[in-house]
Design an enzyme around this catalytic site. Structure first.
Site, PDB file in Angstrom:
ATOM      1  N   GLY A  15      -9.612  92.476 -24.776  1.00 53.98           N
ATOM      2  CA  GLY A  15     -10.105  91.096 -24.784  1.00 53.98           C
ATOM      3  C   GLY A  15     -10.026  90.419 -23.422  1.00 53.98           C
ATOM      4  O   GLY A  15      -9.506  90.975 -22.447  1.00 53.98           O
ATOM      5  N   ASP A  16     -10.519  89.190 -23.411  1.00 55.54           N
ATOM      6  CA  ASP A  16     -10.617  88.398 -22.195  1.00 55.54           C
ATOM      7  C   ASP A  16      -9.267  88.050 -21.578  1.00 55.54           C
ATOM      8  O   ASP A  16      -9.044  88.215 -20.380  1.00 55.54           O
ATOM      9  CB  ASP A  16     -11.325  87.079 -22.551  1.00 55.54           C
ATOM     10  N   ALA A  18      -6.372  89.446 -21.972  1.00 57.58           N
ATOM     11  CA  ALA A  18      -5.672  90.627 -21.480  1.00 57.58           C
ATOM     12  C   ALA A  18      -6.209  91.041 -20.111  1.00 57.58           C
ATOM     13  O   ALA A  18      -5.447  91.307 -19.184  1.00 57.58           O
ATOM     14  CB  ALA A  18      -5.811  91.773 -22.478  1.00 57.58           C
ATOM     15  N   ASP A 238      -6.723  72.013 -26.850  1.00 55.53           N
ATOM     16  CA  ASP A 238      -6.819  73.058 -25.826  1.00 55.53           C
ATOM     17  C   ASP A 238      -5.891  72.779 -24.643  1.00 55.53           C
ATOM     18  O   ASP A 238      -5.325  73.704 -24.066  1.00 55.53           O
ATOM     19  CB  ASP A 238      -8.273  73.169 -25.348  1.00 55.53           C
ATOM     20  N   HIS A 243      -0.333  71.908 -22.797  1.00 52.03           N
ATOM     21  CA  HIS A 243      -0.045  71.914 -21.361  1.00 52.03           C
ATOM     22  C   HIS A 243       0.417  70.555 -20.839  1.00 52.03           C
ATOM     23  O   HIS A 243       1.452  70.438 -20.190  1.00 52.03           O
ATOM     24  CB  HIS A 243      -1.279  72.361 -20.566  1.00 52.03           C
ATOM     25  N   LYS A 326      -4.659  62.801 -19.518  1.00 51.37           N
ATOM     26  CA  LYS A 326      -6.104  62.809 -19.359  1.00 51.37           C
ATOM     27  C   LYS A 326      -6.555  64.223 -19.060  1.00 51.37           C
ATOM     28  O   LYS A 326      -6.000  64.872 -18.172  1.00 51.37           O
ATOM     29  CB  LYS A 326      -6.398  61.917 -18.149  1.00 51.37           C
ATOM     30  N   TYR A 371       3.032  64.319  -2.596  1.00 51.64           N
ATOM     31  CA  TYR A 371       2.954  63.306  -1.557  1.00 51.64           C
ATOM     32  C   TYR A 371       3.277  61.945  -2.127  1.00 51.64           C
ATOM     33  O   TYR A 371       3.077  61.683  -3.319  1.00 51.64           O
ATOM     34  CB  TYR A 371       1.612  63.326  -0.830  1.00 51.64           C
ATOM     35  N   MET A 372       3.809  61.110  -1.267  1.00 54.03           N
ATOM     36  CA  MET A 372       4.206  59.774  -1.667  1.00 54.03           C
ATOM     37  C   MET A 372       3.372  58.794  -0.867  1.00 54.03           C
ATOM     38  O   MET A 372       3.425  58.785   0.364  1.00 54.03           O
ATOM     39  CB  MET A 372       5.695  59.585  -1.367  1.00 54.03           C
TER      40      MET A 372
HETATM   41  C1  BG6 Z   1      -6.171  77.374 -21.090  1.00 55.59           C
HETATM   42  C2  BG6 Z   1      -7.292  76.655 -21.754  1.00 55.59           C
HETATM   43  O1  BG6 Z   1      -5.007  77.285 -21.879  1.00 55.59           O
HETATM   44  O2  BG6 Z   1      -5.913  76.781 -19.824  1.00 55.59           O
HETATM   45  C3  BG6 Z   1      -8.531  76.685 -20.887  1.00 55.59           C
HETATM   46  O3  BG6 Z   1      -7.569  77.262 -23.004  1.00 55.59           O
HETATM   47  C4  BG6 Z   1      -8.235  76.199 -19.485  1.00 55.59           C
HETATM   48  O4  BG6 Z   1      -9.552  75.890 -21.461  1.00 55.59           O
HETATM   49  C5  BG6 Z   1      -6.992  76.877 -18.920  1.00 55.59           C
HETATM   50  O5  BG6 Z   1      -9.343  76.473 -18.678  1.00 55.59           O
HETATM   51  C6  BG6 Z   1      -6.570  76.227 -17.607  1.00 55.59           C
HETATM   52  O6  BG6 Z   1      -5.532  76.946 -17.027  1.00 55.59           O
HETATM   53  P1  BG6 Z   1      -5.286  76.823 -15.462  1.00 55.59           P
HETATM   54  O7  BG6 Z   1      -4.035  77.607 -15.229  1.00 55.59           O
HETATM   55  O8  BG6 Z   1      -6.492  77.406 -14.795  1.00 55.59           O
HETATM   56  O9  BG6 Z   1      -5.150  75.372 -15.162  1.00 55.59           O
END
Ligand code: BG6
Length: 485
Positions: A15-16, A18, A238, A243, A326, A371-372
């Site tokens: 897969g992608d 991997a 996502d 994240h 955001k 940076y500040m």
């Molecule tokens: C992934 C998301 O978790 O993180 C993707 O599914 C996104 O949509 C990617 O492109 C971004 O990761 P990075 O490390 O390139 O900021």
């Protein structure tokens, strides 16, 4: 135990994920000597009918290094094909692992089996059951079995809890490594040090001094090729719920008792539990024009490719400080950063307000930097002020250091048994609790994605909202990452 036979099994090997992330990360570790040929073997598992060489050919193009390293590394890889829900394939896999283990002279060491699920989550439960039934490190062996899983961990609170419960029946929490690759980024890992090892920040990091915080993710490309997956999830699931929320935790949490993974994760859970319910009027969602041209995306999709969401933390440190999370696809640039904006200096005698506020920016990528933004006297004969910055750019300051990739660091952590940078089950639950009501409302069409043009900053409404939240943009100030001459 850190020595002995190590079998790394990549499920979903063709897969992608991997190809693009897992194998390159393993290769980097190999190049740096963290995976020694004498004790490591790598198994790719997937449904496709491939030979060992077939798999090697598929991933070769994604690996950058000397020919010698490359061929040594590829020789470590074996391919096993089988389905994700029947015993036969996993019996074969176990046989391959065991054969390799017995072929090694491993008197002193132990046996380590690491399973990396580079798979869609729909098959996690069945694959985990198969691993549990057929492929565990035998109890007569010293060592361990560990499993790495990737998001999406469910689609909302209930589905995530269901998944957690299923996996929880099969593995101990200590065996499960839920990856959020943002936790492997250098400047994300730096947050703890920055906040708690610098006297400068300690007294400032609160509602008395900070006006607002933004955590921003931008990509300058759309969902090309992944529309089908993406439309099921949208930008909040996502990027934001995982994240950006992880980054938020590290920015907002209290100081942990120690650096022990459990102490750190305890604090993350606490701050998540202090987040107030999200209000609709503090959310803007958008979808770029052209998103629905993808044949795998339904014509009436309301799935956001952009979202700006305000989180409010109900505690002594943060009451009243908006955290604006955001994220957007198909915007005008690619970057991820944290912006901590300070309040105006009271009793200003310079009339420098119009030049902007102190802002501490942590650029996660690209061009890692901090940076500040400061107001200084404009150099020269006149008494005038202007915005400048104290700048720490990693490329300049650490010229001889190669910053490791997130995935390679996290895989190494797994081998070493360090769960600090992985998401604990209760943390995941708390994260879903924050976003689930909003996500259900979006799915039910109660909030509508506003259209925006690709290549722009995203919907105007989001900038308006940031302004309403008290964010003051410094016009005319642009920080350019310094480069080596
Ligand atoms: C992934 C998301 O978790 O993180 C993707 O599914 C996104 O949509 C990617 O492109 C971004 O990761 P990075 O490390 O390139 O900021």
């Amino acid at each position: 135990s850190e020595s002995g036979c190590l079998s790394i099994v990549v499920l979903g090997a063709s897969g992608d994920l991997a190809k693009k992330k897992t194998f390159p990360a393993l290769f980097h570790l190999f190049q740096q000597g963290f995976l020694q040929s004498e004790e490591v073997h790598i198994f790719g598992y997937a449904r496709s009918n491939l030979s060992d060489d077939g798999l090697r050919e598929r991933i070769r193009g994604y690996l950058k290094g000397s020919d010698e390293h490359l061929s040594q590394f590829l020789q470590l890889i074996k391919y096993v094909s089988g389905s994700y829900d029947s015993g036969e394939g996993f019996e074969l896999l176990n046989k391959a692992i065991s054969e390799y283990e017995t072929s090694k002279n491993n008197e002193s060491g132990s046996y380590r089996r690491l399973f990396y699920l580079a798979l869609p989550p729909s098959v996690y439960p069945s694959v985990c059951k198969m691993i549990r039934s057929y492929c565990m490190n035998p109890s007569s062996h010293a060592g361990w079995t560990r499993v790495i899983v990737e998001k999406p961990f469910g689609k909302d609170l209930d589905s995530a809890e269901e998944l957690s419960a299923e996996l929880g029946k099969l593995f101990e929490e200590e065996q499960l490594y839920r990856i959020d690759h943002y936790l492997g980024k250098e400047l994300v890992q730096n947050l703890l040090v920055l906040r708690f090892a610098n006297r400068l920040f300690l007294p400032l990091w609160n509602r008395d001094n900070i006006a607002n915080v933004q955590i921003v993710f931008k990509e300058d490309f759309g969902t090309e090729g992944r529309g089908g997956y993406f439309d099921q999830y949208g930008i909040i699931r996502d990027i934001i719920q995982n994240h950006l929320l992880q980054v938020f935790c590290l920015v907002a949490m209290e100081k942990p008792v120690s650096l022990k993974p459990e102490h750190i994760r305890d604090e993350k859970v606490k701050v998540l539990q202090s987040v107030e319910p999200i209000k609709h009027e503090e959310v803007v969602i958008g979808q770029y024009d052209g998103y629905k041209d993808d044949p795998t995306v339904p014509d009436d999709s309301n799935t956001p490719t952009y979202a700006s969401v305000v989180l409010r933390v109900h505690n002594e440190r943060w009451e009243g400080v908006p955290f604006i999370l955001k994220a957007g696809k198909a915007l005008n640039s690619r970057k991820a950063e944290i912006r901590v904006q300070f309040k105006d200096a009271p009793g200003d005698i310079f009339r420098c307000k119009k030049q902007g506020r102190n802002e501490f920016v942590i650029r996660l990528q690209p061009s890692e930097a901090m940076y500040m933004k400061l107001t200084v006297k404009k150099p020269g004969l006149e008494m005038a002020t202007e915005q400048s910055e104290l700048d720490l750019s990693y490329g300049m300051r650490y010229q001889d250091v190669k910053i490791p990739e997130a995935y390679e660091r996290l895989i190494l952590d797994t081998i070493r048994g360090d769960q600090q940078h992985f998401v604990r089950r209760d943390e995941l639950r708390a994260a879903w609790e924050i976003f689930t009501p909003l996500l259900h409302d979006i799915d039910a069409g109660k909030l509508k994605s506003v259209p925006y043009q690709p290549g722009t900053r995203g919907p105007q409404e989001a900038d308006d909202m940031s302004r309403r939240m008290g964010y003051v943009q410094t016009h005319g100030y642009i920080w350019v990452p310094p480069t080596l001459a």
